[in-house]
Design a protein around this motif. Structure first.
Motif, mmCIF file in Angstrom:
data_model
loop_
_atom_site.group_PDB
_atom_site.id
_atom_site.type_symbol
_atom_site.label_atom_id
_atom_site.label_comp_id
_atom_site.label_asym_id
_atom_site.label_seq_id
_atom_site.Cartn_x
_atom_site.Cartn_y
_atom_site.Cartn_z
ATOM 1 N N HIS A 32 30.738 32.029 43.475
ATOM 2 C CA HIS A 32 30.916 32.059 42.028
ATOM 3 C C HIS A 32 32.062 32.943 41.602
ATOM 4 O O HIS A 32 32.732 32.691 40.636
ATOM 5 N N ARG A 33 32.174 34.040 42.305
ATOM 6 C CA ARG A 33 33.120 35.059 41.886
ATOM 7 C C ARG A 33 33.382 35.969 43.068
ATOM 8 O O ARG A 33 32.704 35.883 44.095
ATOM 9 N N PRO A 34 34.382 36.846 42.960
ATOM 10 C CA PRO A 34 34.705 37.705 44.098
ATOM 11 C C PRO A 34 33.467 38.404 44.678
ATOM 12 O O PRO A 34 33.292 38.447 45.893
ATOM 13 N N SER A 177 39.296 30.787 35.373
ATOM 14 C CA SER A 177 39.296 31.212 33.971
ATOM 15 C C SER A 177 37.913 31.654 33.517
ATOM 16 O O SER A 177 37.766 32.317 32.497
ATOM 17 N N ALA A 178 36.872 31.273 34.289
ATOM 18 C CA ALA A 178 35.521 31.711 33.920
ATOM 19 C C ALA A 178 35.284 33.162 34.309
ATOM 20 O O ALA A 178 34.324 33.780 33.882
ATOM 21 N N LEU A 179 36.165 33.721 35.126
ATOM 22 C CA LEU A 179 35.986 35.112 35.545
ATOM 23 C C LEU A 179 36.309 36.053 34.389
ATOM 24 O O LEU A 179 36.999 35.684 33.445
ATOM 25 N N ARG A 180 35.826 37.282 34.532
ATOM 26 C CA ARG A 180 35.844 38.175 33.391
ATOM 27 C C ARG A 180 37.008 39.160 33.328
ATOM 28 O O ARG A 180 36.997 40.072 32.551
ATOM 29 N N GLY A 181 37.970 39.027 34.176
ATOM 30 C CA GLY A 181 39.009 40.059 34.174
ATOM 31 C C GLY A 181 38.734 41.032 35.303
ATOM 32 O O GLY A 181 37.584 41.235 35.691
ATOM 33 N N SER A 182 39.806 41.648 35.829
ATOM 34 C CA SER A 182 39.629 42.367 37.086
ATOM 35 C C SER A 182 38.722 43.580 36.974
ATOM 36 O O SER A 182 38.008 43.894 37.907
ATOM 37 N N ALA A 183 38.705 44.239 35.822
ATOM 38 C CA ALA A 183 37.852 45.424 35.709
ATOM 39 C C ALA A 183 36.387 45.034 35.894
ATOM 40 O O ALA A 183 35.644 45.663 36.646
ATOM 41 N N GLU A 184 35.984 43.976 35.210
ATOM 42 C CA GLU A 184 34.576 43.595 35.313
ATOM 43 C C GLU A 184 34.240 43.036 36.695
ATOM 44 O O GLU A 184 33.179 43.310 37.258
ATOM 45 N N GLU A 185 35.157 42.244 37.248
ATOM 46 C CA GLU A 185 34.894 41.708 38.587
ATOM 47 C C GLU A 185 34.818 42.848 39.604
ATOM 48 O O GLU A 185 34.008 42.816 40.515
ATOM 49 N N TYR A 186 35.651 43.852 39.421
ATOM 50 C CA TYR A 186 35.610 44.994 40.334
ATOM 51 C C TYR A 186 34.283 45.740 40.196
ATOM 52 O O TYR A 186 33.682 46.161 41.188
ATOM 53 N N ALA A 187 33.831 45.859 38.964
ATOM 54 C CA ALA A 187 32.541 46.521 38.743
ATOM 55 C C ALA A 187 31.425 45.774 39.485
ATOM 56 O O ALA A 187 30.535 46.377 40.082
ATOM 57 N N ARG A 188 31.494 44.453 39.456
ATOM 58 C CA ARG A 188 30.474 43.673 40.164
ATOM 59 C C ARG A 188 30.579 43.865 41.674
ATOM 60 O O ARG A 188 29.580 43.884 42.389
ATOM 61 N N ILE A 189 31.818 43.974 42.136
ATOM 62 C CA ILE A 189 32.025 44.218 43.564
ATOM 63 C C ILE A 189 31.408 45.562 43.957
ATOM 64 O O ILE A 189 30.656 45.659 44.922
ATOM 65 N N LEU A 190 31.694 46.589 43.160
ATOM 66 C CA LEU A 190 31.133 47.913 43.458
ATOM 67 C C LEU A 190 29.609 47.862 43.453
ATOM 68 O O LEU A 190 28.947 48.510 44.255
#
Ligand code: ADP
Ligand code: MG
Length: 720
Positions: A32-34, A177-190
């Motif tokens: 779904h996402r990173p 384009s459904a992703l939320r921007g790198s800050a939010e994706e990074y937060a999910r990764i963390l």
């Protein structure tokens, strides 16, 4: 590859293009996402016996997601087939894996990633003298540079594996384009890294951005779960942690029935002294990070009455179940897990946690036990007895008798204390003090009537109370809060105490109501849409149903709506494909739709039921095809909260008493229908406005127009 076939005419090349697109879409469904790619990669490292896992991220993982481990490595001879679908080295526990991860993860993770990103694998086994590096695309080896060979190349490297995932979703722009921007994706990764680091305290984890040398997560190897929690979530949580274990072995099943299963669980959870805004819940089942709204809700339930209102605990729960009893259920954004005897197992875990909370917090024990005994009279002899009772009931349910026979009895303790505390909760209802009719009519001023035959009637409050469902999903709670926050006080007042005067125009949805000395023209369509949205949220997860008999096939209904839809020129798909697409989406979401919205679609695509939002009110079923069709494009199926709110908005739109064709010719039939609609508007809708609608601030100007008032009271009822 895709670029060259773009312009090629003829059916054959086009078919090929579609196939690769389909592969990408399929991969996108899995990754779904990173953060979801990373989760799979971390699991692979752990499966490979890594003791150190280092993660490097660029632009939220969309540019680069690199993960390095010191595990067993991958043999050079295995590299060529590594990213093919269904290749796995985990044959021995293959069935276990497939049970836990039916949503495509049977040797599919690396394959899927290779379909939606550029993937490079560098790996060295202990017996190899050097590392081997290979690049992948669409499931196969590809050359690192154009013109070079695709074969793995010798490279420098230490024991273990490094996988670099670059340009994730570069070929699926919609997913990107459904992703939320790198800050939010990074937060999910963390978040994913943090959770795996807690669950694997023996492994050293680091996670950093390429742009920074200091990692955002860094854990040492060889620590314990509480140490990891302290390290990653801070000392405040750590000092208030309690610990409990529960297990159930087959021997405990006295009659040794066939579906007897062994399981065990281990939990670290905060006590009554700790409270946070949102629940932090880590759930691992058989060492896989999973989601279960059901378990979360049950656990949160224990804390009601223990923690101050509106605050939440931290809970880490690790369960080991017989893999054959685990099943994965598909959810818009997550993989939700269900398993055999779920109720009984959760009950046992909850009770154990509850006991340990009570035992620990002696100062609060009094309150708590009062609630307990209030709920159950068989608790008199204390813990020992309760535990026995629960185990007996557990046995009962396992030995074949229905779980429903046993669980409610045990549940009683929990739900009873939920009921007691929730009575103190501020509900929507509390904002609607019921006023005696005399208080309103007594103010004089004859209500205006359109029609002498139907004198104005004060709307009745006889309707059966619609309970607000208990819901522990944060997303739903937040949506409910939004309603409360945007409430318009003055208009609430008007609606609560209005007198229905009459419908002015069925087609334009206009009605007249009187409040005190003023007459208002209201758009009951707009109010109804808001009302039905709110009723949807209010009954979330606990709807009554409207059964459709015989159940119509959703595909035919959708096709009906698609046929008359005019806005399709923009898409390249023909009507049949659009119908297929939307039908497929709804079929995919079946389980979620029935669980949360009582919208039951059978396995063969028949619409068995739709949610009943308001008793005495039936939506216009002519709008059903349109409703189903709109669910495809209008609902955001990718994010939980958006999914719920957009779905409920569509449901509300479907429920609005607006005729399908604005200016239908008034033949005899439609006159009868019109009367029925008018009856519903007056006797179901308007009473519900005064009972349940929390009018938002946005409504007033547009949709409620004051048309008359007595000048001498003008000052008093000044409009806001
Ligand atoms: P699965 O994990 O279900 O087997 P994957 O697509 O995730 O499927 O991985 C495919 C195979 O690649 C694994 O079975 C394993 O043999 C190998 N593999 C993947 N990642 C690693 C790693 N970090 N270290 C060693 N082997 C790995
Ligand atoms: Mg895997």
């Amino acid at each position: 590859m895709s670029g060259s076939s773009d312009s090629a005419p003829g059916p054959l090349p086009i078919r090929r293009l579609q196939e690769s697109v389909i592969n990408r879409i399929a991969a996108g469904e899995i990754i779904h996402r990173p953060a979801s790619a990373l989760k799979e990669l971390i699991e692979n490292c752990l499966d490979a016996g890594a003791t150190s896992i280092r993660i490097t991220v660029k632009e939220g993982g969309m540019k680069l997601l690199q993960i390095q481990d010191d595990g067993c490595g991958i043999r050079k001879s295995d590299l060529p087939i590594l990213a093919e679908r269904f290749t796995t080295s985990k044959i021995s526990n293959f069935s276990d894996l497939s049970k836990l991860t039916t949503y495509g993860f049977r040797g599919e993770a690396l394959a899927s990633i290779s379909y939606v990103a550029n993937m490079t694998v560098t790996s060295k086994t202990k017996s190899d003298s050097c590392a081997w590096k290979a690049c992948y695309s669409d499931g196969a080896l590809v050359p690192a540079k154009e013109g070079a060979s695709a074969e793995p190349k010798a490279a420098a490297g230490t024991d273990g594996t490094t996988i670099a995932v670059e340009n994730l979703f570069y070929n699926t722009p919609t997913r990107l384009s459904a992703l939320r921007g790198s800050a939010e994706e990074y937060a999910r990764i963390l978040d994913v890294v943090t959770k795996y680091a807690i669950h694997n305290p023996h492994v050293a984890f680091t996670c950093r951005k390429t742009s920074s040398n200091t990692p955002d997560v860094s854990t040492p190897s060889g620590s314990t779960v509480p140490q990891a929690i302290r390290h990653l979530y801070g000392p405040t949580i750590a000092k208030d942690l309690l610990y409990a274990t529960v297990s159930h072995t087959e021997e405990e099943d006295r009659n040794g029935s066939d579906d007897a299963t062994s399981w065990s669980a281990e939990a670290h959870f905060t006590n009554a002294n700790y409270h946070a805004k949102k629940t932090v819940f880590l759930l691992f089942i058989n060492h896989r990070l999973v989601e279960s709204a059901h378990i979360k809700k049950a656990l949160e339930g224990i804390y009601i009455g223990i923690l101050p209102k509106g605050t939440s605990p931290f809970i880490y729960l690790s369960m080991q179940l017989d893999p054959s009893s685990v099943d994965v259920n598909v959810h818009p954004t997550k993989r939700e897990v269900h398993f055999l005897d779920e109720e009984a197992v959760i009950e046992r875990i909850c009770n154990t946690i509850q006991e340990s909370l009570v035992a620990q917090s002696s100062s609060r024990a009094f309150d708590y036990q009062t609630l307990l005994t209030g709920g159950s009279s068989r608790d008199a002899k204390g813990k020992g007895k309760e535990r026995r009772l629960i185990e007996e009931e557990g046995d009962e349910s396992r030995s074949g008798s229905s779980t429903s026979a046993s669980t409610p009895a045990v549940k009683k303790i929990l739900s009873q204390h939920k009921v007691r505390t929730s009575q103190k909760d501020r509900t929507l209802d509390s904002m609607f003090p019921v006023m005696a009719p005399s208080q309103v009519t007594g103010q004089g001023g004859a209500p205006v009537s359109q029609d002498d035959d139907t004198p104005p009637v004060r709307t009745q409050r006889k309707i059966k109370e619609i309970e607000r469902s208990e819901c522990y999903l944060m997303s739903v709670r937040e949506l409910r809060e939004e309603i409360t926050k945007s409430q318009h006080q003055h208009f609430t007042e008007i609606l609560q105490n209005h007198i229905f005067v009459g419908i002015v125009d069925v087609h334009r949805c206009l009605s007249l109501v009187q409040h005190a000395k003023k007459l208002y023209l209201v758009n009951h369509g707009v109010l109804a849409e808001e009302l039905f949205y709110q009723l949807g949220l209010r009954q979330f997860g606990n709807f009554r149903r409207i059964k459709l008999d015989p159940p119509p096939p959703i595909k035919s209904l959708i096709s009906l709506a698609v046929e008359v839809e005019e806005g399709l020129q923009r898409t390249t798909l023909n009507k049949e494909q659009v119908t297929e697409r939307i039908t497929a989406i709804l079929m995919d979401q079946r389980e979620m739709l029935v669980e949360y919205f009582a919208m039951h679609i059978s396995e063969d695509g028949l619409l068995e039921s739709i949610p009943l939002l308001l008793g005495d009110y039936t939506p216009n079923l002519d709008k059903l095809p349109l409703f189903l069709m709109r669910l495809g494009p209008q609902v955001d199926w990718t994010s939980e909260q958006e999914c719920f709110s957009t779905f409920l908005r569509e449901l509300a739109y479907f429920y609005v008493p607006e005729p399908l064709l604005p200016e239908a010719s008034p033949d005899e039939d439609s006159e009868g229908v019109g009367k029925a609609v008018a009856w519903q508007i007056q006797h179901a809708l308007f009473p519900a406005f005064s009972r349940y609608l929390v009018p938002p601030k946005t409504l007033l100007d547009r949709d409620v127009v004051e048309v008359a008032n007595l000048p001498d009271l003008y000052r008093v009822f000044e409009r806001c």
